[in-house]
Design an enzyme around this catalytic site. Sequence first.
Site, PDB file in Angstrom:
ATOM      1  N   ASP A  40       1.081  -1.371  -0.035  1.00 21.85           N
ATOM      2  CA  ASP A  40      -0.332  -0.121   0.009  1.00 21.85           C
ATOM      3  C   ASP A  40       0.863   1.480  -0.170  1.00 21.85           C
ATOM      4  OD1 ASP A  40      -2.637  -0.795  -0.211  1.00 21.85           O
ATOM      5  OD2 ASP A  40      -2.919  -0.938   2.021  1.00 21.85           O
TER       6      ASP A  40
ATOM      7  N   ASP B 181       4.164  -9.696   9.697  1.00 25.70           N
ATOM      8  CA  ASP B 181       4.009  -7.713   9.272  1.00 25.70           C
ATOM      9  C   ASP B 181       5.407  -7.505   8.401  1.00 25.70           C
ATOM     10  OD1 ASP B 181       1.203  -7.089   9.699  1.00 25.70           O
ATOM     11  OD2 ASP B 181       2.487  -6.421  11.918  1.00 25.70           O
TER      12      ASP B 181
ATOM     13  N   ASP C  78       7.904  -5.690   9.406  1.00 27.70           N
ATOM     14  CA  ASP C  78       9.026  -6.725  10.374  1.00 27.70           C
ATOM     15  C   ASP C  78       9.206  -7.579  10.655  1.00 27.70           C
ATOM     16  OD1 ASP C  78       7.338  -5.408  12.136  1.00 27.70           O
ATOM     17  OD2 ASP C  78       8.272  -5.159  14.053  1.00 27.70           O
TER      18      ASP C  78
ATOM     19  N   ASP D 153      -6.346  -7.325  13.910  1.00 28.79           N
ATOM     20  CA  ASP D 153      -5.731  -8.589  14.433  1.00 28.79           C
ATOM     21  C   ASP D 153      -6.951  -9.121  14.994  1.00 28.79           C
ATOM     22  OD1 ASP D 153      -4.465  -6.294  16.361  1.00 28.79           O
ATOM     23  OD2 ASP D 153      -2.998  -7.529  15.686  1.00 28.79           O
TER      24      ASP D 153
END
Length: 517
Positions: free
Chosen positions: A136, A195, A197, A274
């Site tokens: 995105d 995610d 990272d 989540d």
Amino acid sequence: MEKLSSTTVLPETFSGARDDITEQFSIIWGQIKAPLIVPLLEIVVFLCLAMSAMLFVERVYMAVVISLVKVFGRKPDKRYKWEPLKDDLEMGNSAYPMVLVQIPMYNEKEVYQLSIGAACGLSWPSDRIIVQVLDDSTDPIVKNLVEMECQRWASKGINIKYEIRDNRNGYKAGALKQGLKHSYVKQCDFVAIFDADFQPEPDFLWRTIPFLVHNPQLALVQARWKFVNADECLMTRMQEMSLDYHFTVEQEVGSSTYAFFGFNGWKDRTTVEDMDLAVRASLKGWKFLYLGSLKVKNELPSTFKAYRYQQHRWSCGPANLFRKMLVEILRNKKVSLWKKVHVIYSFFFIRKIVAHIVTFVFYCVVLPATVLVPEVQIPKWGAIYIPSIITLLNAVGTPRSLHLLVFWILFENVMSLHRTKATFIGLLEAGRVNEWIVTEKLGDALKLKSALKAFRRPRFRIGERVHLLELATGAYLFFCGCYDIAFGKNHYFIYLFVQATAFFIMGFGYIGTFVPS
């Protein structure tokens, strides 16, 4: 030389006016204190003591459960069936489930190579895995870099898909949901989400997929976070202490007793997609499994600004989700009453609301106020014993940082102001309730001292470096400390001055520069 008299320094008229103002304030304070301030403060003290007791019972309960889990060895492979997946000569690789690996990204210039590389390095039959990068990014340079990285891995034979969309509706949740609409996803049996990272170990799928294959009632399996930059500075060490308790105790207890915990990645109605997914899946009767022995590398926020944004989202989102889902949870008929009590009372009310409010209101507002109103007394069990036990139970998750316990207490008390504010924003659906700011990450820059120094160079910007609420609270605590020395009987002044100093330091955004041993 003769000493100057007071009239030489201050005109007599000014001194008299000052005395009149002080006397008038004392009269007004005396008139309203007994009929109004004292009863009101007594009510607030009672409520704070009640919340402290609830938090204490919750912490002790979890300590007992986690102790029993450790003593009796209730490991995941004993509670659920687990067998390694084996080759089938007739079926070949088709015997293995098809896995989709999703990596949502947004301008992740520092970490995109690490996360994509880790996902592409997962050990699994190459024709039974699809890596899906959901980008995105709004920065065209970053977007081009991510696309080129995907093409590089594709040239090595990795089945990797680079997906973009023309809007950011729903933020990360929207990207994950959109990613599932592609035709090639229909052939996938399971979805792994990381995610930007996060860096999973190569054996991640071999250790998690068998649980899902052999136990149809399981909806998800989650690993523990391992922080690659915990030793970077004092602030990251404080974060590690808080999150280690969350993973070592809260997640483990939820998984072992209720088969439910706060899934850490998707519905975009709150900023915690989540957690939203976890609650809705639980209400459908699904069970969750937490694997504390399986660790996935990730990065803690390295700046105070990034940490504040993250904590706002993590505090506001759950409170807002609680508001939206309370009635739905109460009406649900697929889960037991005991599980409903756990989700509503323990998971949401105590951990996501009470814990923040009581930490700030009791220890940073009410306790200092009793110095100004000595008629209201707080029992020792509420002011000393309960908070001490709660603090020690929270700290056991990170034994290597016990010598930093005092710093952690001060840090958490200051952050409780920010979290309490965010909690009320979520409950009332006000202001920044839907604010989503991606947590800033450093990635490989962590390894470069020069980059770190440049990154840490202070930049004075009003609104970013100066936090007025923290400074105001620090001034209030400092005033109470001075009053305690001059007129008080509670002798809290050392605590008040030390806590005031912490509020001043963090109010000016200077936390994080000290690197502990």
